[in-house]
Write an enzyme that holds these catalytic residues in place. Structure first.
Site, PDB file in Angstrom:
ATOM      1  N   ASP A   1       0.812  -1.217   0.000  1.00 10.63           N
ATOM      2  CA  ASP A   1       0.000   0.000   0.000  1.00 10.63           C
ATOM      3  C   ASP A   1       0.847   1.270   0.000  1.00 10.63           C
ATOM      4  O   ASP A   1       2.049   1.221   0.236  1.00 10.63           O
ATOM      5  CB  ASP A   1      -0.977  -0.003   1.188  1.00 10.63           C
ATOM      6  CG  ASP A   1      -0.340  -0.447   2.502  1.00 10.63           C
ATOM      7  OD1 ASP A   1       0.903  -0.459   2.584  1.00 10.63           O
ATOM      8  OD2 ASP A   1      -1.070  -0.780   3.442  1.00 10.63           O
TER       9      ASP A   1
ATOM     10  N   ASN B   1      -7.390  -2.621  14.365  1.00  8.75           N
ATOM     11  CA  ASN B   1      -8.812  -2.875  14.082  1.00  8.75           C
ATOM     12  C   ASN B   1      -9.000  -4.093  13.175  1.00  8.75           C
ATOM     13  O   ASN B   1     -10.066  -4.304  12.616  1.00  8.75           O
ATOM     14  CB  ASN B   1      -9.462  -1.634  13.441  1.00  8.75           C
ATOM     15  CG  ASN B   1      -8.890  -1.304  12.065  1.00  8.75           C
ATOM     16  OD1 ASN B   1      -7.950  -1.963  11.592  1.00  8.75           O
ATOM     17  ND2 ASN B   1      -9.442  -0.300  11.400  1.00  8.75           N
TER      18      ASN B   1
ATOM     19  N   HIS C   1      -7.286  -4.693  10.334  1.00  8.04           N
ATOM     20  CA  HIS C   1      -7.042  -4.492   8.903  1.00  8.04           C
ATOM     21  C   HIS C   1      -5.746  -5.169   8.455  1.00  8.04           C
ATOM     22  O   HIS C   1      -4.846  -5.417   9.261  1.00  8.04           O
ATOM     23  CB  HIS C   1      -7.108  -3.009   8.502  1.00  8.04           C
ATOM     24  CG  HIS C   1      -5.920  -2.160   8.821  1.00  8.04           C
ATOM     25  ND1 HIS C   1      -6.046  -0.822   9.145  1.00  8.04           N
ATOM     26  CD2 HIS C   1      -4.586  -2.403   8.857  1.00  8.04           C
ATOM     27  CE1 HIS C   1      -4.851  -0.312   9.362  1.00  8.04           C
ATOM     28  NE2 HIS C   1      -3.933  -1.250   9.194  1.00  8.04           N
TER      29      HIS C   1
ATOM     30  N   GLU D   1      -9.669  -1.909   5.269  1.00  9.24           N
ATOM     31  CA  GLU D   1     -10.316  -1.622   6.541  1.00  9.24           C
ATOM     32  C   GLU D   1     -11.533  -2.539   6.744  1.00  9.24           C
ATOM     33  O   GLU D   1     -12.012  -3.158   5.785  1.00  9.24           O
ATOM     34  CB  GLU D   1     -10.764  -0.152   6.569  1.00  9.24           C
ATOM     35  CG  GLU D   1      -9.622   0.855   6.436  1.00  9.24           C
ATOM     36  CD  GLU D   1      -8.771   1.013   7.720  1.00  9.24           C
ATOM     37  OE1 GLU D   1      -8.756   0.096   8.562  1.00  9.24           O
ATOM     38  OE2 GLU D   1      -8.119   2.063   7.855  1.00  9.24           O
TER      39      GLU D   1
HETATM   40  C1  GLP Z   1      -0.591   0.368   8.624  1.00  9.05           C
HETATM   41  C2  GLP Z   1      -0.242  -0.316   7.292  1.00  9.05           C
HETATM   42  C3  GLP Z   1      -0.365  -1.799   7.418  1.00  9.05           C
HETATM   43  C4  GLP Z   1       0.350  -2.219   8.671  1.00  9.05           C
HETATM   44  C5  GLP Z   1      -0.430  -1.773   9.867  1.00  9.05           C
HETATM   45  C6  GLP Z   1       0.246  -2.066  11.202  1.00  9.05           C
HETATM   46  O1  GLP Z   1      -1.748   1.104   8.573  1.00  9.05           O
HETATM   47  N1  GLP Z   1      -0.998   0.092   6.158  1.00  9.05           N
HETATM   48  O2  GLP Z   1       0.168  -2.432   6.263  1.00  9.05           O
HETATM   49  O3  GLP Z   1       0.435  -3.616   8.726  1.00  9.05           O
HETATM   50  O4  GLP Z   1      -0.794  -0.429   9.768  1.00  9.05           O
HETATM   51  O5  GLP Z   1       1.299  -1.196  11.457  1.00  9.05           O
HETATM   52  P1  GLP Z   1       2.332  -1.365  12.596  1.00  9.05           P
HETATM   53  O6  GLP Z   1       3.192  -2.533  12.215  1.00  9.05           O
HETATM   54  O7  GLP Z   1       3.109  -0.098  12.631  1.00  9.05           O
HETATM   55  O8  GLP Z   1       1.569  -1.633  13.843  1.00  9.05           O
END
Ligand code: GLP
Length: 240
Positions: free
Chosen positions: A67, A135, A137, A142
Site C-alpha cells: 500500500d 482494528n 485491517h 479496513e
Molecule cells: C498500517 C499499514 C499496514 C500495517 C499496519 C500495522 O496502517 N498500512 O500495512 O500492517 O498499519 O502497522 P504497525 O506494524 O506499525 O503496527
C-alpha cells in the site's frame, strides 16, 4: 493458520527472518510481497544483516508492496516508498527497478489501480508479508472491505489515522486516503507471513485466529489460506 508465539519482539523478528530467508535462498528469482509499519522493521534489519554477513543476493528478487498513501510523492519521508528504501532496499543489492509500489501521486486513481492489478497478475508472489492493524485491517483493507477486492483507494478508518499519527509530526498531516492491494490479491500469494507485536494487537489477533471469518475483521480471511503463518509475541498473543 499456523501460529508461532515468540517471547518478545527480537525473537519474533528472528523467526520471521528465517521464514523469509528460506524463500529467498530457495528461489533467488522469488517475488516477495512486502509491508510497511513498525512491526517488520526487525525482520528487515535481519535481512540486511544476513545480506552483509552471508552475501544472500537480491539481484534477481522482485518485490511488490501492499500500500501507499495517496498524495505523498515517493521522496516524502512518510511515504511507504521512502520507508522501503530507507529500511530495506538501500541495505540490499536489489535493483530498484525490480521493486514495485502504488504511485501515491497518480492523478487517475482508476488507471493506477488497473496498472497495479495487472502487475500483480504478472508477478505471482512466493510469499506475502503482512502486519496487522489494531482494528483487524491488513494492508489498508479496513473493516467491511469485500474479500473479493482488488487494488483500490480507501478512506482510512479514524482508528488507523490515530494509530499512524505517531509517525507524523501532527495528526493533521496523516493522509486520509491510500492505495491498497485488495484482499483477493493478498490471498493469492503462495505463502503468507503475518506478524503481530504488542498488547494493542491482542484483540485483533484473537479475532483473526479464533473469531468468525467475516469482512468486519479483514484479517480473519487468513483462516482460509492454505499456507499462512502467524508469528506473534507474547503480548500480542495474550488473548489466544
Ligand atoms: C498500517 C499499514 C499496514 C500495517 C499496519 C500495522 O496502517 N498500512 O500495512 O500492517 O498499519 O502497522 P504497525 O506494524 O506499525 O503496527
Amino acid at each position: 493458520m499456523r501460529t508461532i508465539i515468540a517471547k518478545d519482539y527480537e525473537e519474533l523478528s528472528a523467526k520471521a527472518a528465517k521464514v523469509m530467508l528460506d524463500v529467498v535462498k530457495e528461489n533467488p528469482y522469488a517475488v516477495l510481497g512486502l509491508a510497511t509499519g513498525t512491526t517488520p522493521l526487525g525482520l528487515y534489519a535481519h535481512m540486511i544483516a544476513d545480506h552483509e554477513k552471508h552475501g544472500t543476493s537480491y539481484a534477481h528478487i522482485r518485490t511488490v508492496n501492499l500500500d501507499e498513501y495517496k498524495g505523498l510523492p515517493k521522496t516524502h519521508p512518510q511515504s511507504y516508498a521512502y520507508f522501503m528504501r530507507k529500511n530495506l532496499f538501500d541495505g540490499l543489492d536489489i535493483d530498484p527497478e525490480n521493486t514495485n509500489i502504488e504511485n501515491g501521486m497518480a492523478e487517475n486513481e482508476t488507471k493506477e489501480c488497473a496498472r497495479y492489478d495487472a502487475l500483480l497478475e504478472q508477478l505471482p508472489r512466493d510469499i506475502q508479508l503482512l502486519g496487522l492493524g489494531s482494528n483487524g485491517h491488513i494492508a489498508f483493507n479496513e473493516p467491511g472491505t469485500p474479500f473479493g477486492s482488488g487494488t483500490h483507494v480507501v478512506t482510512l478508518a479514524e482508528s488507523t489515522v490515530k494509530d499512524n499519527a505517531r509517525l507524523f509530526d501532527d495528526i493533521s498531516e496523516v493522509p486520509r486516503k491510500a492505495f491498497t492491494m485488495g484482499i483477493r490479491q493478498i490471498m493469492q500469494a503462495k505463502k503468507i507471513l503475518i506478524l503481530a507485536s504488542g498488547a494493542n494487537k491482542a484483540d485483533a489477533v484473537y479475532k483473526m485466529v479464533k473469531g468468525e471469518v467475516t469482512e468486519a475483521v479483514p484479517a480473519s480471511v487468513l483462516q482460509l489460506h492454505p499456507d499462512c503463518i502467524l508469528i506473534a509475541d507474547q503480548e500480542a498473543a495474550s488473548k489466544l
